[in-house]
Design an enzyme around this catalytic site. Structure first.
Site, PDB file in Angstrom:
ATOM      1  CG  HIS A  70      -2.016  -1.047   1.080  1.00 60.20           C
ATOM      2  ND1 HIS A  70      -3.039  -1.155   1.984  1.00 60.20           N
ATOM      3  CD2 HIS A  70      -2.238  -2.029   0.155  1.00 60.20           C
ATOM      4  CE1 HIS A  70      -3.840  -2.149   1.638  1.00 60.20           C
ATOM      5  NE2 HIS A  70      -3.363  -2.695   0.527  1.00 60.20           N
ATOM      6  CD  GLU A  72      -2.285   4.123   2.938  1.00 53.12           C
ATOM      7  OE1 GLU A  72      -3.502   4.278   3.174  1.00 53.12           O
ATOM      8  OE2 GLU A  72      -1.851   3.273   2.140  1.00 53.12           O
ATOM      9  CB  CYS A  98      -6.411  -0.880   4.679  1.00 52.79           C
ATOM     10  SG  CYS A  98      -4.669  -1.283   4.908  1.00 52.79           S
ATOM     11  CB  CYS A 101      -2.200   1.378   5.945  1.00 53.78           C
ATOM     12  SG  CYS A 101      -1.487   0.552   4.505  1.00 53.78           S
TER      13      CYS A 101
END
Length: 187
Positions: A70, A72, A98, A101
């Site tokens: 992801h 992040e 999410c 994260c």
């Protein structure tokens, strides 16, 4: 062109990073900022040198693509790799983080999370942000603010509408188009 706010500037950076995404399901970009300076950026994609979803398809397990890191996490890992502390920093991201994260963001010491779009906002992530004192702010991104060709596009459309009117198109037929142009360009 009017000067955009810092929040819109950093959100624009996130959206630009998202264009580099190799995910075919959702493109996401993230920017970590401290003292109004970008210290890292990331987008969702595969590991460096690995297979990418755009080339080989998603590798989905349990409704999640396990090939993708992801945005992040990529930004946080970039800070770790190059020794940039994130304690007290702000994270900007195109979509609500999410759960995984969110936990990494909290553990890293980031104090503010600004996101542009809701995306499966996890209730437990929201609760964890509150428990840890991380401020979460929804900052919608207005793409019109960073459209460098906006004035030229607007002139072209208005010229076309004027020409249509000159050629005999009835005003009542053109009015809906003029309203749509005003909506599109924020007039």
């Amino acid at each position: 062109m009017e000067r955009i706010t810092w929040d819109q500037f950093f959100m624009a950076q996130c959206h630009l990073l998202a264009v580099r995404s190799t995910c075919t399901r959702l493109t996401v970009g993230a920017t970590i900022v401290r003292d109004n300076r970008i210290i890292a950026g990331g987008y969702n994609g595969s590991i460096s040198g690995g297979d990418h979803c755009i080339d080989h398809g998603c590798y989905v397990v349990g409704n999640h693509c396990v090939r993708t890191i992801h945005a992040e996490m990529n930004a946080l890992l970039q800070c770790a790799k190059y020794g940039s502390p994130v304690e007290g920093a702000t994270l900007y991201v195109t979509h609500f983080p999410c759960l995984q994260c969110s936990k990494a963001i909290i553990q890293s010491g980031i104090k503010i999370v600004n996101y542009a779009s809701d995306y499966k906002n996890d209730e437990y992530a929201i609760e964890l942000f509150k428990q840890s004192g991380v401020e979460v702010r929804h900052i919608p991104f207005d793409e019109r603010k960073v459209d460098f060709a906006k004035e030229g596009k607007l002139r072209l459309i208005n010229d076309l509408l004027a020409e249509m009117e000159t050629l005999g198109a009835p005003t009542e037929k053109l009015s809906p188009f003029k309203r749509r142009v005003d909506d599109l360009f924020g007039k």
